[in-house]
Design an enzyme around this catalytic site. Structure first.
Site: not given
Length: 280
Positions: A47, A122
């Site tokens: 990701s 993230k």
């Protein structure tokens, strides 16, 4: 003879006790190091490509934003299941952290998932009070687009990656096993001047979103692999949604080493170009 035998047993017992003390002290020191200073983190998914690759191993700086309950590890060993909040729930609170400092837009942050409790990594995109929207794959922050410039093509081999055996997604797909898997690489610049690479594989539903207004005391995160990231764009179900300040664990600054194989122990698959690689 009996006296010598007793002395030998006493000496052996003392040696065992000293060994146990050493082990206990070592565990306490390691636990304090992990809780207060740095936490090891392994990248299990794609990701955050191409900033972070599956198999990257790094240490998270837990001093960067101060401490909350999330700074403590959860303990899950067999029948023992103790949540970090049960151990360190007294540290800080929703709008307060012990020795806290505010994160900056563009920081790569490990945080505790607000719903599942898992550790996620993230990039911080939206600060409290921001309005964030994605339109045609471009991020808008407070109605201003974050500029994107072409940065070439990201190449990887279509093969299973990491312990989970995940397959990459390709802009030129579908491609066969062993073939060249390509993604468009773009250089995105956030309002504070932080620039980083993102990947794009084409038009996806998540390329167009509603406007998200970040609540006070919360943050909005996105993965750099924009079409393959479960992040703050998902508010329902077990989506990440808005992340409370108290859920931040620390900042990722540098990859320590990286393995392209299914295990970190397969040293012949280590990526030498990523040893101690600084992150942007």
């Amino acid at each position: 003879m009996a006296a010598k035998s007793g002395a030998a047993k006493s000496g052996a017992a003392a040696s065992i006790i000293e060994t146990l003390k050493t082990i206990v002290f070592a565990l306490l020191i390691a636990g304090a190091f992990r809780t207060i200073l740095f936490q090891p983190f392994y990248i299990p998914s794609g990701s955050m490509k191409d900033t972070l690759l599956i198999g990257d191993f790094l240490f998270v700086n837990k001093m960067a934003y101060g401490y909350s309950f999330a700074s403590c590890p959860s303990i899950n060993i067999g029948p023992v299941n103790i949540d970090a909040k049960d151990i360190c729930g007294w540290v800080g609170g929703e709008d307060n952290r012990l020795f806290g400092s505010a994160p900056e837009r563009g920081d790569i942050i490990v945080f505790r998932h607000p719903k599942t409790g898992e550790d996620y990594i993230k990039r911080l995109i939206g600060l409290p009070g921001d309005r964030v929207q994605v339109k045609d794959g471009v991020v808008y922050i407070n109605d201003v687009a974050a500029p994107q410039e072409d940065a070439g093509t990201f190449h990887e081999v279509m093969e299973r990656q990491g312990p989970q055996g995940l397959l990459p997604s390709c802009a030129n797909g579908p491609v066969g096993m062993g073939a060249d898997c390509q993604s468009q690489r773009l250089r995105e610049t956030l309002p504070n001047g932080v620039s980083h690479d993102i990947l794009n594989i084409g038009d996806q539903p998540q390329d167009n979103t509603p406007v998200y207004t970040v609540p006070e005391g919360h943050y909005f995160f996105m993965g750099d692999n924009r079409d393959n990231s479960a992040d703050s764009r998902w508010l329902t179900g077990n989506g990440v949604g808005f992340v409370p300040l108290e859920n931040l664990i620390g900042r990722a600054d540098r990859v320590i080493f990286s393995s392209a194989g299914r295990s970190l122990l397969q040293f012949w698959t280590w990526r030498p170009d990523r040893f101690f690689k600084a992150l942007d």
